[in-house]
Write a protein that holds these residues in place. Structure first.
Motif, short mmCIF file in Angstrom:
data_model
loop_
_atom_site.label_atom_id
_atom_site.label_comp_id
_atom_site.label_asym_id
_atom_site.label_seq_id
_atom_site.Cartn_x
_atom_site.Cartn_y
_atom_site.Cartn_z
N SER A 20 -8.09 -15.96 4.05
CA SER A 20 -8.97 -15.80 5.20
C SER A 20 -9.18 -17.12 5.93
N ALA A 21 -9.05 -18.24 5.22
CA ALA A 21 -9.26 -19.55 5.84
C ALA A 21 -8.17 -19.85 6.86
N GLN A 22 -6.96 -19.23 6.69
CA GLN A 22 -5.86 -19.52 7.59
C GLN A 22 -5.66 -18.43 8.64
N LEU A 23 -6.58 -17.50 8.71
CA LEU A 23 -6.38 -16.33 9.56
C LEU A 23 -6.34 -16.70 11.04
N THR A 24 -5.28 -16.30 11.72
CA THR A 24 -5.20 -16.42 13.17
C THR A 24 -4.58 -15.15 13.70
N LEU A 25 -5.18 -14.55 14.71
CA LEU A 25 -4.64 -13.33 15.30
C LEU A 25 -4.87 -13.39 16.80
N PRO A 26 -3.80 -13.56 17.59
CA PRO A 26 -3.99 -13.59 19.04
C PRO A 26 -4.32 -12.20 19.54
N GLY A 27 -4.88 -12.13 20.75
CA GLY A 27 -5.11 -10.83 21.35
C GLY A 27 -6.56 -10.41 21.27
N PRO A 28 -6.80 -9.09 21.19
CA PRO A 28 -8.17 -8.57 21.25
C PRO A 28 -9.05 -9.18 20.17
N SER A 29 -10.33 -9.28 20.48
CA SER A 29 -11.25 -10.02 19.62
C SER A 29 -11.95 -9.16 18.59
N LEU A 30 -11.86 -7.82 18.66
CA LEU A 30 -12.61 -6.99 17.73
C LEU A 30 -12.22 -7.27 16.29
N GLU A 31 -10.92 -7.40 16.02
CA GLU A 31 -10.47 -7.68 14.66
C GLU A 31 -11.01 -9.01 14.15
N LEU A 32 -10.91 -10.03 14.97
CA LEU A 32 -11.41 -11.34 14.57
C LEU A 32 -12.92 -11.35 14.41
N SER A 33 -13.61 -10.66 15.31
CA SER A 33 -15.07 -10.60 15.21
C SER A 33 -15.48 -9.89 13.93
N ALA A 34 -14.82 -8.79 13.61
CA ALA A 34 -15.14 -8.07 12.38
C ALA A 34 -14.83 -8.92 11.16
N HIS A 35 -13.70 -9.62 11.20
CA HIS A 35 -13.35 -10.50 10.08
C HIS A 35 -14.42 -11.56 9.87
N ASP A 36 -14.82 -12.23 10.93
CA ASP A 36 -15.80 -13.30 10.81
C ASP A 36 -17.15 -12.76 10.34
N TRP A 37 -17.53 -11.60 10.84
CA TRP A 37 -18.84 -11.05 10.50
C TRP A 37 -18.89 -10.61 9.04
N LEU A 38 -17.80 -10.05 8.54
CA LEU A 38 -17.80 -9.48 7.19
C LEU A 38 -17.47 -10.47 6.10
N THR A 39 -16.89 -11.63 6.45
CA THR A 39 -16.46 -12.58 5.43
C THR A 39 -17.56 -12.96 4.43
N PRO A 40 -18.80 -13.26 4.87
CA PRO A 40 -19.83 -13.61 3.88
C PRO A 40 -20.13 -12.48 2.90
N LEU A 41 -19.96 -11.23 3.33
CA LEU A 41 -20.23 -10.09 2.46
C LEU A 41 -19.12 -9.90 1.44
N ILE A 42 -17.91 -10.30 1.79
CA ILE A 42 -16.82 -10.25 0.81
C ILE A 42 -17.04 -11.31 -0.24
N ASP A 43 -17.45 -12.48 0.18
CA ASP A 43 -17.66 -13.58 -0.76
C ASP A 43 -18.73 -13.24 -1.79
N SER A 44 -19.71 -12.42 -1.41
CA SER A 44 -20.78 -12.04 -2.34
C SER A 44 -20.49 -10.71 -3.04
N ARG A 45 -19.28 -10.17 -2.82
CA ARG A 45 -18.87 -8.89 -3.42
C ARG A 45 -19.79 -7.74 -2.97
N ASP A 46 -20.14 -7.76 -1.71
CA ASP A 46 -20.91 -6.67 -1.13
C ASP A 46 -20.09 -5.84 -0.15
N PHE A 47 -18.84 -6.22 0.06
CA PHE A 47 -17.96 -5.42 0.92
C PHE A 47 -16.53 -5.56 0.44
N SER A 48 -15.84 -4.44 0.42
CA SER A 48 -14.44 -4.42 0.01
C SER A 48 -13.84 -3.12 0.52
N GLY A 49 -12.68 -3.18 1.17
CA GLY A 49 -12.10 -1.95 1.67
C GLY A 49 -11.09 -2.18 2.77
#
Length: 460
Positions: A20-49
């Motif tokens: 996730s630290a190297q993630l780059t995706l050109p184009g629409p921002s929804l994917e990147l926004s979702a990635h950035d928003w959910l990352t802290p929840l993955i780190d705490s094992r509160d989101f997976s899927g």
């Protein structure tokens, strides 16, 4: 671990490295926004899927989060199949509507016309059951059914007091959709699972999906489901899944949920009512001035959701394999991100601490919860909170000397002790996934009264 891929007809084309630290995706921002928003929840094992996003007729983009198995580190893949819970009701309602259109069922007919064993349900109409206005209970009590057979469901219902004539006020009922599944079986003289497969799954191209009568968490490409648990992993196996005939049972990969979404959007499966509302547990919302058609389902250890934003020609589907508070607010967050709105920062739960005797002092019975009376009792690795009316149990994570966290809703629990040092009440602050917190207080109901203090000779 987060990966973003585009799903193509031949397979999966990788767009980014797994880090996730190297993630780059050109184009629409929804994917990147979702990635950035959910990352802290993955780190705490509160989101997976898996989240899958499609714009118009473009190839869908799949985002994978966390692990299919958090114990052995098996990575999540876009091909994972998730128990979809109440999304199954889409297919049950569609089957019932099809039979009504064919004249083989009547929405105004009582349930007892099709299930004669339920003679006392003569005031319960098919149409009211579909719309959750039949006055039926939400769920079967824990361990009410000995197995997942339709006859067992009917036998239990026949031993209960039936509701009176409807329509009643709206009251969501998984039990009611079990009745509808049996009605369908009786009218068609075939198993519900077979009918749904032949009438919908195969025609819609949902070839990697199935209807499970029980044990939906088993099978090929189904991730391991988790609930909150003790350290070191902070996870454990979820509660056993009760039979959910008609109300749950769909197990599907995200690309098949996109196919179901297309069928609803194009009214190949027509779940829209004349007034603009929807049946089959779908909701027709207006969010920030635009329509969104959405449904969410869950079973122990898993959740799944579909959202259709027709004015943007955008469809979002997701499946998760951790039963945590992020599930319940995820749709609202994805809607905000899709509309370019700021959902705020996620409410992160406090880190799990070591269990002490002070935490165990909270074991007892309480009232005052918005979820009904609860029991806090010792369990392997710590304490469980049990919803007394349903028998559902959830691990309470210790987060400090006199604090616990009910991870299902991200509720911080703080002890209040009486003069004798006993835990007599618990103050609760429910943070959820985003937005403002709500507060409530539970009082202990199983403590004997404190002994009266005898006046001493020196007292005036």
């Amino acid at each position: 671990m987060i990966r973003i891929v585009a799903v193509v007809c031949a397979g999966l084309a990788l767009f980014s490295p797994s880090s996730s630290a190297q993630l780059t995706l050109p184009g629409p921002s929804l994917e990147l926004s979702a990635h950035d928003w959910l990352t802290p929840l993955i780190d705490s094992r509160d989101f997976s899927g898996v989240i899958m996003i499609r714009r118009g007729e473009d190839q869908p983009v799949a985002m994978t989060f966390g692990y299919a198995d958090w114990v052995d580190g098996t990575p999540m893949t876009a091909e994972a199949r998730f128990p979809a819970g109440s999304i199954t009701k889409s297919l049950t309602a569609a089957m019932v509507h099809r039979l009504i259109d064919e004249g083989r069922l009547s929405a105004d007919a009582p349930v007892s016309r099709y299930i004669p064993e339920l003679a006392s349900y003569g005031d319960v109409r098919i149409g009211d059951v579909i719309s959750h206005t039949a006055g039926l209970a939400r769920d079967f009590p824990a361990d009410a059914l000995p197995d997942a057979r339709s006859d067992s469901l009917v036998a239990w219902l026949g031993s209960q007091t039936a509701p009176g004539p409807g329509p009643h006020e709206y009251a969501y009922s998984n039990l009611g959709y079990g009745i509808l599944a049996v009605v369908v079986e009786r009218v068609m003289n075939a198993r519900f699972e077979t009918l749904i497969a032949t009438e919908f799954l195969v025609p819609l191209g949902m070839n990697d999906s199935r209807i499970a009568r029980s044990d939906a968490g088993q099978g090929r490409n189904v991730p391991t489901g988790y609930a909150a648990g003790p350290l070191p992993l902070d996870l454990r196996a979820p509660m056993p899944d009760s039979p959910g005939l008609g109300a749950a049972g769909l197990v599907a990969p995200m690309r098949d949920l996109l196919r179901l979404a297309d069928a609803v959007r194009t009214r190949r499966i027509d779940l829209f009512e004349p007034d603009g509302s929807m049946t089959g547990s779908w909701s027709a919302l207006v969010v920030n001035g635009e329509p969104i058609y959405t449904i969410q389902g869950s079973v122990p250890g898993y959740s799944a959701g579909i959202s259709i934003l027709p004015t943007r020609d955008l469809t979002i589907v997701y499946g998760t394999n951790i039963e945590s508070y992020s599930n319940w607010g995820l749709q609202e967050v994805l809607h905000a991100l899709a509309q370019g709105r700021d959902p705020g920062q996620p409410n992160l739960r406090p880190a799990t601490d070591s269990l002490t005797q002070a935490h165990l002092d909270a074991a007892g019975q309480y009232q005052g919860s918005p979820y009904g009376p609860v029991i806090v009792e010792p369990a392997e690795g710590g304490l469980d909170l049990v919803l007394a009316e349903r028998g559902w149990r959830f691990y309470l994570s210790p987060t400090g000397g006199e604090r616990l966290n009910w991870r299902l809703f991200n509720v911080d629990l703080s002890f209040e002790r009486d003069e004798a040092g006993r835990v007599a009440a618990i103050s609760a602050t429910e943070h959820g996934l985003s937005g403002d917190a709500r507060r409530w207080r539970m009082t202990r109901t199983d403590l004997p009264p404190l002994p009266a203090i005898e006046p001493s000779d020196s007292d005036p």
